[in-house]
Design an enzyme around this catalytic site. Structure first.
Site, short mmCIF file in Angstrom:
data_model
loop_
_atom_site.label_atom_id
_atom_site.label_comp_id
_atom_site.label_asym_id
_atom_site.label_seq_id
_atom_site.Cartn_x
_atom_site.Cartn_y
_atom_site.Cartn_z
N HIS A 264 0.77 -1.37 0.00
CA HIS A 264 0.09 -0.16 -0.09
C HIS A 264 0.92 1.18 0.04
O HIS A 264 1.83 1.26 0.69
CB HIS A 264 -0.88 -0.10 1.20
CG HIS A 264 -2.08 0.79 0.96
ND1 HIS A 264 -1.89 2.23 1.52
CD2 HIS A 264 -3.31 0.97 0.80
CE1 HIS A 264 -2.78 2.97 1.29
NE2 HIS A 264 -3.82 2.25 0.78
N GLU A 317 -7.66 -4.88 -0.56
CA GLU A 317 -8.31 -5.43 -1.73
C GLU A 317 -8.31 -7.17 -1.46
O GLU A 317 -9.09 -7.85 -2.09
CB GLU A 317 -7.57 -5.05 -3.13
CG GLU A 317 -8.02 -3.71 -3.52
CD GLU A 317 -7.16 -2.61 -2.91
OE1 GLU A 317 -6.17 -3.03 -2.14
OE2 GLU A 317 -7.24 -1.56 -3.36
#
Length: 381
Positions: A264, A317
């Protein structure tokens, strides 16, 4: 006017003040207003969090009931919008692409005016109308694109349950509806990501709420922003069996390819959204969840070995895809479902930005050929 050189992508650059929330990447923590977003997802409804983002405080029981009833009434689409949905669905570009056009028409049909020209109450009313309509639009475009009848929204269901109902046409399972609701709450807002910043840039011009949201949806449609949940599941499909986990991952990492669902740009610890969604997935249990946990453990171990010091963990996700799969959502609706939540965060940012009349207008460094140069004569035949 003096200029300031910023890093590529404006990484780490503070561009404004906000009271909506923050992402503290080194701590693995993010919040909406003054509350932990994860705590809100575990304890409150989507409608309560929506109210919080708009009004700045959590509602009491009476306020919650009134807000839920008000937004439920806004789920139904104007006739002008309903009429064009079959054509948008037939275009075959998917619900997210169709949403851009539908939102523009919704704004026109609803009489949305530039936020610069209207007061705070009217801005809020436009934002609520758009947010309430987005789940209806997305599910309608999905169903119509598959030759199915549009399912009308129900006022007696929560946002999450109604979303599942409009998507499937069946009475929603309460456990699955709550799991989807927790996912929706966890993805309402997340700092100045690309789509949120896009919405605020457009709002700074004084444009109407629909125009701001269309720009945000366009930013979200890019695969580097909103397309990863289904791709993370594709990774699990490609690996297929436990014996293939290590060789498959090593091959991808050594080839310099990205493992979808890991890493991320902000978090340097485990993504708190991933941690929460993993817990939800484990409550369902089953082979898919067990395999996902096994893959997560091996990917993190191999990444730590091959990319030491990078601190690459699962992001939202990875387990979002698992949870949505378990709740019966088709993979092509994973990113649209994210959009159905994030539109609330976008709208809150639009309302906050609309209170500031300063237009966002950065500069760029010119790196082309020196100017001015003589303009050559046009060739004559």
């Amino acid at each position: 006017m003096s200029t300031i050189t910023a890093p590529r992508g404006l990484a780490g650059v503070v561009v404004t003040d906000t009271a909506l929330g923050d992402v503290r990447g080194r701590e693995g923590f993010y919040h909406y207003r003054q509350y932990s977003a994860v705590d809100l997802a575990q304890t409150r409804s989507f409608e309560d969090v929506w109210y919080l983002m708009v009004h700045g405080a959590l509602p009491d029981a009476a306020q919650s009931a009134a807000f839920t009833a008000r937004t439920a009434e806004l789920r139904r689409l104007p006739a002008e919008v309903r009429e064009v949905l079959p054509a948008l669905a037939r275009a075959g570009s998917g619900p997210l692409a169709g949403l851009r056009t539908a939102l523009s028409l919704l704004g026109a049909a609803g009489g949305f005016r530039p936020v610069y020209d209207i007061d705070a109450d009217r801005r809020t009313a436009d934002a609520l109308a758009a947010c309430a309509a987005v789940p209806t639009l997305l599910t309608a475009l999905h169903r119509l694109g598959r030759g199915l009848d549009l399912v009308e929204p129900r006022d007696d269901l929560s946002c999450a349950a109604n979303y599942l109902y409009m998507l499937t046409g069946s009475e929603p399972d309460p456990v699955k509806a709550r799991a989807v609701e927790q996912y929706l709450v966890s993805t309402v807002d997340h700092g100045f990501n690309a789509s949120t910043f896009t919405a605020r840039v457009i709002a700074s011009t004084g444009a109407d709420v629909a125009a701001c949201l269309v720009g945000a949806v366009g930013a979200l449609s890019g695969p580097l922003h909103g397309g990863a949940p289904s791709r993370a599941l594709d990774t699990l499909d490609a690996i297929a069996v436990p014996d293939r986990i290590d060789p498959w991952i090593r091959e991808k990492v050594l080839a310099g390819e990205r493992i979808m669902g890991f890493g991320h740009p902000v978090y340097r610890t485990e993504d708190p959204r991933s941690r929460m969604l993993r817990g939800i997935a484990q409550q369902f249990g089953g082979p898919l969840v067990d395999f996902a946990v096994q893959v997560e453990e091996r990917v993190e171990a191999i990444l730590a070995e091959l990319k030491p010091g990078r601190e690459l963990h699962t992001n939202v996700e990875f387990y979002a895809g698992v949870v949505m799969e378990l709740c019966g959502l088709p993979r092509e609706m994973f990113t649209p479902t994210f959009c159905a939540a994030r539109v609330v965060g976008w709208s809150a940012n639009i309302l906050e930005q609309a209170a500031d009349s300063k237009i966002i207008r950065p500069a760029a460094r010119y790196v082309g050929p020196p100017a001015p140069q003589p303009v050559p004569d046009a060739g004559r035949g």
